[in-house]
Design an enzyme around this catalytic site. Structure first.
Site, PDB file in Angstrom:
ATOM      1  N   ARG A 174       4.220  -0.252  -4.736  1.00 14.46           N
ATOM      2  CA  ARG A 174       4.000  -1.239  -3.278  1.00 14.46           C
ATOM      3  C   ARG A 174       1.765  -1.438  -3.400  1.00 14.46           C
ATOM      4  NH1 ARG A 174       6.557   1.577   0.328  1.00 14.46           N
ATOM      5  NH2 ARG A 174       5.500   0.925   2.628  1.00 14.46           N
ATOM      6  N   LYS A 205      12.762 -15.478  -9.851  1.00 17.03           N
ATOM      7  CA  LYS A 205      12.756 -14.647 -10.545  1.00 17.03           C
ATOM      8  C   LYS A 205      11.835 -14.956 -11.762  1.00 17.03           C
ATOM      9  CE  LYS A 205      13.604 -11.604  -9.420  1.00 17.03           C
ATOM     10  NZ  LYS A 205      14.622 -11.508  -8.120  1.00 17.03           N
ATOM     11  N   GLU A 222       8.391 -15.230  -9.743  1.00 21.30           N
ATOM     12  CA  GLU A 222       6.835 -14.446  -9.792  1.00 21.30           C
ATOM     13  C   GLU A 222       6.645 -13.526 -11.255  1.00 21.30           C
ATOM     14  OE1 GLU A 222       9.244 -11.264  -6.908  1.00 21.30           O
ATOM     15  OE2 GLU A 222      11.352 -11.832  -8.088  1.00 21.30           O
ATOM     16  N   ASN A 245      -1.536   1.965   5.400  1.00 24.95           N
ATOM     17  CA  ASN A 245      -1.244   0.888   5.330  1.00 24.95           C
ATOM     18  C   ASN A 245      -0.182   0.307   6.488  1.00 24.95           C
ATOM     19  OD1 ASN A 245       1.531  -0.247   4.146  1.00 24.95           O
ATOM     20  ND2 ASN A 245       3.040   1.239   4.479  1.00 24.95           N
ATOM     21  N   GLY A 246      -0.732  -0.547   6.774  1.00 25.35           N
ATOM     22  CA  GLY A 246      -0.418  -1.920   7.603  1.00 25.35           C
ATOM     23  C   GLY A 246      -1.587  -3.159   8.031  1.00 25.35           C
ATOM     24  N   CYS A 273       1.213  -1.412  -0.084  1.00 25.95           N
ATOM     25  CA  CYS A 273      -0.084   0.086  -0.021  1.00 25.95           C
ATOM     26  C   CYS A 273       0.805   1.246  -0.315  1.00 25.95           C
ATOM     27  CB  CYS A 273      -0.984   0.576   1.395  1.00 25.95           C
ATOM     28  SG  CYS A 273      -2.305  -1.048   1.556  1.00 25.95           S
ATOM     29  N   HIS A 278      17.624 -37.101  -4.937  1.00 25.21           N
ATOM     30  CA  HIS A 278      17.212 -37.936  -3.552  1.00 25.21           C
ATOM     31  C   HIS A 278      15.218 -37.066  -4.429  1.00 25.21           C
ATOM     32  CE1 HIS A 278      20.927 -39.079  -1.359  1.00 25.21           C
ATOM     33  NE2 HIS A 278      21.166 -37.950  -2.028  1.00 25.21           N
ATOM     34  N   GLU A 285      17.595 -17.994  -6.754  1.00 21.77           N
ATOM     35  CA  GLU A 285      16.623 -16.642  -7.415  1.00 21.77           C
ATOM     36  C   GLU A 285      16.624 -16.905  -8.158  1.00 21.77           C
ATOM     37  OE1 GLU A 285      16.597 -13.975  -6.052  1.00 21.77           O
ATOM     38  OE2 GLU A 285      16.939 -12.843  -7.558  1.00 21.77           O
ATOM     39  N   LYS A 302       5.849  -4.547  -3.447  1.00 21.29           N
ATOM     40  CA  LYS A 302       7.723  -4.309  -3.777  1.00 21.29           C
ATOM     41  C   LYS A 302       7.474  -4.527  -2.269  1.00 21.29           C
ATOM     42  CE  LYS A 302      11.378  -3.261  -5.004  1.00 21.29           C
ATOM     43  NZ  LYS A 302      11.881  -4.354  -6.169  1.00 21.29           N
ATOM     44  N   TRP A 326      -2.518  -3.085  -1.502  1.00 22.94           N
ATOM     45  CA  TRP A 326      -2.999  -4.444  -1.865  1.00 22.94           C
ATOM     46  C   TRP A 326      -2.867  -4.851  -0.796  1.00 22.94           C
ATOM     47  CZ3 TRP A 326      -0.193  -8.195   1.250  1.00 22.94           C
ATOM     48  CH2 TRP A 326      -0.427  -9.175   0.463  1.00 22.94           C
TER      49      TRP A 326
HETATM   50  O1  M6R Z   1      12.957  -5.137   0.318  1.00 25.06           O
HETATM   51  P1  M6R Z   1      13.688  -6.473   0.822  1.00 25.06           P
HETATM   52  O2  M6R Z   1      15.118  -6.635   0.723  1.00 25.06           O
HETATM   53  O3  M6R Z   1      13.252  -6.810   2.646  1.00 25.06           O
HETATM   54  O4  M6R Z   1      12.232  -7.204   0.557  1.00 25.06           O
HETATM   55  C1  M6R Z   1      13.009  -8.655   0.430  1.00 25.06           C
HETATM   56  C2  M6R Z   1      11.671  -9.567  -0.375  1.00 25.06           C
HETATM   57  O5  M6R Z   1      10.682  -9.182  -0.391  1.00 25.06           O
HETATM   58  C3  M6R Z   1      12.322  -9.506  -2.111  1.00 25.06           C
HETATM   59  O6  M6R Z   1      13.401  -9.560  -2.459  1.00 25.06           O
HETATM   60  C4  M6R Z   1      11.153  -9.840  -3.136  1.00 25.06           C
HETATM   61  O7  M6R Z   1      11.434 -11.583  -3.001  1.00 25.06           O
HETATM   62  C5  M6R Z   1      11.199  -9.568  -4.631  1.00 25.06           C
HETATM   63  N1  M6R Z   1       9.768  -9.470  -4.540  1.00 25.06           N
HETATM   64  C6  M6R Z   1      11.847 -10.671  -5.198  1.00 25.06           C
HETATM   65  O8  M6R Z   1      12.398  -9.981  -6.162  1.00 25.06           O
END
Ligand code: M6R
Length: 614
Positions: free
Chosen positions: A27, A491, A494, A101-102, A2, A510, A487, A609, A75
Site C-alpha cells: 500500500r 505493465k 510501471e 491513511n488518506g 498507506c 496520425h 495494458e 497498490k 505512500w
Molecule cells: O484497485 P483498482 O483496480 O481500482 O486500482 C486501479 C489502478 O490503480 C490499478 O489498476 C493500477 O493501475 C495498477 N498499478 C496497474 O497495474
C-alpha cells in the site's frame, strides 16, 4: 495508499508486529514507523525507506513484546518521504499518537489555527494536524476527543489513535478509507487490509464508512456515526465474521516475486470463476441485486475504472456492444466523476476495481447513483467500500493480489465482465442461444491456453532480454486488442520505468509513426482476427522505417512473423477471448524486462497498490 496496523492484547513480539505491517507494504513503502505503549511510556521509532530497514533498526528489541502498538507504512502525499514525515505522528507532548491513511484537504487552515494556539509541528504532513487537534480537544476521553477532531477534518481518513493517558485502547475512525478490525487468540487488531491479519486473527469486521471503534484487549466496540452533521450511536460489539482467505494465498510460495506468482495463478483463477458462475451452460450470479427486468430495459452502459481495471472495462466495451447491441461509454473514473451526464435513469454503470477502494471509482459510483443509474461493481475485495456502494457486485475471485502491477485481477475482471455481457445479452435477447453457447465454450478454453503460454515463459524471458535495451516502446493493437496494447504499455512502464505508449494501430499514421526508427521497439498484437490484414500493413510500415517489431501472434501466422524481429506465440482462440491470452504474454514480457533491469518489481517507485486519494 498507506497501511495501518494496530494491536492491543496480551503481548506480541515487535518482530511479529512488523511482520504484520509488512503485509501492507504493497500500500506504500517509502517510510514507516511503530509506536508502542508500555503503561504510559511511549516508544516511537520511524524511518525513511522500507519496512525491512525498520526491522533492522529494531534488531535489538525484536524479542521485546508490546501489548499496544500502532504501526504505519507510508505512500507520501504531503511532505517528502523522510523520517520526520513518517507516521505515526505525535502531538506536542507525545501523549497522543496517530496513524493516518488518506488526505486532509483543509490541513493548512487547521495547522494555522493550531500554530496560533501554540502547537509545535515537526513534519510537513497533513496528518500531523490530527494528533494536535485531538490534543486540543482532549479532556478525559480519547474517544470523545477523536470524535470532536474528526468533525473538523475535510478529506478522507482512516485513523488509528492511541494515547499514553489511556494505554489500554486504540480508537479507530473510517471516513472514505478502509479499516478492518480483527480478533484472534492474542488479542484484537486494526488493519487497512486483511493480509495483515492473516497470521493473527481468525475473524474480522470491515468498519463501515463513518464508523468509529474502540478496541481493547477484550473487545471491539463499533459506533455508527455521521461525522457531518455529527451524530454517534451507542456502541455495539463489532460484527465479526470468519476470515476466509488462507495465509498462503498472501505469500510468494516459492516464486521470486508476487507478480510472477500472480501471473501464474491466472488459469486457476479463471477456473474458479467458471465453476462459481457457470452452471450447466447458464450463468448464475448469486444475489445479483439488479433485476433481469431492469437489465432488459437498460439503454446504455457506462464503465468507470482506473488503470488496469479501466483497460479491462475497455476490452469488455467491445464485447458488450457486439453481443448486447447497446452503447457502452467508458471513462477513467477521474473523468467520469466530473462529466455532466444528462441523465442516468434506466442506465447501468459498471465500476471495475481490484481493491474496491480507489477513490475516483468510488466517487464515479456515487455520481452515477445520484443521476439515477444502477451500479454494478466488479470487484476483487468483498467487504471493500465499492462492493458496498453498488446495487450489485460480481466478485472477481482472484484472491489477494499483492504485486503492485495488477495481473490476475485484470484477466479475472475481463472474464467476469464477459460473463456479465453474456448474461445481459440473454436478458436483452440480443444473443442467439447458439452464440451464447459458442462463446461460453470458447471462454472455457482460456485457462488451458493460458497454461500453454506460461509453460513457454522461458522463450518470453529470452525475448525480453533482447528488448530490454530499448529506451522506449510503442504498443499497437486494434479492436478488442487495442486495450491490450494500453495494458501492455502500462505493465511495462510501471515496473521497468521504460516509457511505453499504447495506441490503436490505425492511429499510428496520425502521429506516432514519427517516432519510428531503428532504436524504437514496437509491440504489435496481430492475432488472427478480422483486423489481421490491417495490422500486417502497420507492421510493414514500421519495418519500412527500420523499427524493431515484437509481434504477438498465433502459431498459424504466416505473414507478420516473416517481418518481425521476435515473436511471442499465443494459442489460437476466438477474437473475443484473445485479450485474455495476450495479457499473459505481455505481463510475462514486462516482468522479464523489469527483472533484466533489476527493478523493484513488486514495489515500483512512486506507486501504491490502491489509490485511496483523488
Ligand atoms: O484497485 P483498482 O483496480 O481500482 O486500482 C486501479 C489502478 O490503480 C490499478 O489498476 C493500477 O493501475 C495498477 N498499478 C496497474 O497495474
Amino acid at each position: 495508499m498507506c497501511g495501518i496496523f494496530g494491536y492491543v492484547g496480551g503481548g506480541l513480539k515487535f518482530s511479529s508486529l512488523i511482520n504484520g505491517l509488512s503485509r501492507l507494504e504493497y500500500r506504500g513503502y517509502d517510510s514507516c514507523g511503530i509506536a508502542s505503549l508500555s503503561g504510559n511510556k511511549l516508544f516511537l521509532k520511524k524511518r525513511a525507506g522500507k519496512i525491512q530497514q525498520l526491522k533492522d533498526d529494531l534488531k535489538n528489541c525484536q524479542k521485546a513484546k508490546s501489548s499496544l502498538a500502532l504501526l504505519h507504512t507510508r505512500w507520501a502525499t504531503h511532505g517528502e518521504p523522510n523520517k520526520s514525515n513518517a507516521h505515526p505522528h505525535a502531538d506536542c507532548h507525545r501523549e497522543i499518537v496517530v496513524a493516518h491513511n488518506g488526505i486532509i484537504e483543509n490541513f493548512l487552515e487547521l495547522k494555522q489555527s493550531l500554530l496560533r494556539k501554540g502547537h509545535k509541528f515537526t513534519s510537513q504532513t497533513d496528518s500531523e494536524v490530527i494528533a494536535h487537534l485531538i490534543e486540543e480537544f482532549y479532556k478525559d476521553s480519547l474517544f470523545k476527543a477523536t470524535q470532536k477532531a474528526v468533525k473538523e477534518l475535510r478529506g478522507s481518513f482512516a485513523l488509528g489513535v492511541i494515547s499514553t493517558k489511556e494505554p489500554d485502547k486504540i480508537v479507530a475512525v473510517r471516513f472514505q478509507s478502509p479499516l478492518i478490525i480483527g480478533s484472534g487468540a492474542k488479542g484484537n487488531f486494526l488493519a487497512s487490509d486483511i493480509p495483515a491479519l492473516l497470521a493473527f486473527a481468525k475473524e474480522a469486521a470491515h468498519l463501515k464508512d463513518q464508523q468509529m471503534a474502540v478496541i481493547d484487549s477484550q473487545k471491539a466496540t463499533v459506533f455508527s456515526s455521521k461525522i457531518r452533521p455529527a451524530t454517534f450511536s451507542l456502541g455495539q460489539p463489532a460484527a465479526l465474521s470468519k476470515i476466509t482467505i488462507k495465509t498462503q494465498e498472501a505469500e510468494k510460495n516459492g516464486y521470486e516475486h508476487f507478480m510472477l506468482k500472480e501471473i501464474n495463478e491466472q488459469p486457476a483463477v479463471l477456473r474458479k470463476i467458471i465453476s462459481s458462475y457457470i452452471k450447466k451452460d447458464t450463468i448464475c450470479f448469486p444475489d445479483l441485486g439488479i433485476s433481469k427486468e431492469y437489465l432488459r430495459k437498460t439503454r446504455k452502459v457506462y464503465v468507470a475504472a482506473c488503470g488496469t481495471a479501466y483497460h479491462a472495462g475497455y476490452v469488455a466495451k467491445y464485447f458488450i456492444e457486439k453481443h448486447c447491441r447497446i452503447p457502452v461509454e467508458i471513462d477513467t473514473s477521474s473523468e467520469f466523476r466530473y462529466r455532466s451526464l444528462t441523465s442516468g435513469k434506466g442506465d447501468l454503470l459498471i465500476a471495475v476495481s481490484q481493491s474496491g477502494e480507489t477513490a475516483d471509482t468510488l466517487a464515479a459510483t456515487r455520481e452515477a447513483k445520484k443521476r439515477g443509474a444502477k451500479v454494478l461493481t466488479i470487484c476483487n475485495v468483498l467487504g471493500s467500500s465499492l462492493s458496498k456502494e453498488g446495487d450489485a457486485t460480481i466478485a472477481t475471485l482472484a484472491g489477494p493480489e499483492i504485486g503492485v502491477a495488477s495481473t490476475k485481477a485484470y484477466t479475472a475482471q475481463i472474464f467476469c465482465l464477459y460473463l456479465f455481457g453474456l448474461y445481459l445479452g440473454k436478458q436483452k435477447t440480443s444473443l442467439r442461444p447458439g452464440d451464447f453457447r459458442r462463446l461460453l465454450k470458447e471462454l472455457a478454453k482460456v485457462p488451458a491456453c493460458q497454461k500453454r503460454i506460461l509453460a513457454n515463459s522461458s522463450r518470453v524471458k529470452k525475448i525480453a532480454k533482447k528488448f530490454s535495451k530499448f529506451g522506449s516502446f510503442l504498443f499497437l493493437g486494434r479492436g478488442v486488442n487495442f486495450p491490450s496494447a494500453l495494458e501492455g504499455a502500462l505493465k511495462l512502464k510501471e515496473i521497468s520505468y521504460i516509457p511505453a505508449e499504447g495506441y490503436p494501430a490505425g492511429e499510428m499514421k496520425h502521429g506516432p509513426i514519427a517516432l519510428i526508427d531503428e532504436y524504437r521497439a514496437v509491440v504489435c498484437i496481430a492475432t488472427q482476427d478480422e483486423l489481421y490484414e490491417k495490422m500486417f500493413s502497420n507492421v510493414q510500415e514500421i519495418k519500412a522505417r527500420k523499427g524493431k517489431v515484437l509481434a504477438i501472434l498465433n502459431p498459424k501466422d504466416k505473414e507478420v512473423s516473416t517481418l518481425s524481429d521476435a515473436v511471442i506465440y499465443v494459442p489460437n482462440i476466438s477474437q473475443e477471448a484473445s485479450p485474455l491470452l495476450v495479457a499473459v504474454a505481455l505481463q510475462l514480457f514486462a516482468y522479464f524486462v523489469a527483472k533484466n533491469l533489476n527493478c523493484e518489481i513488486d514495489q515500483p517507485r512512486n506507486l501504491a497498490k490502491s489509490v485511496t486519494v483523488e
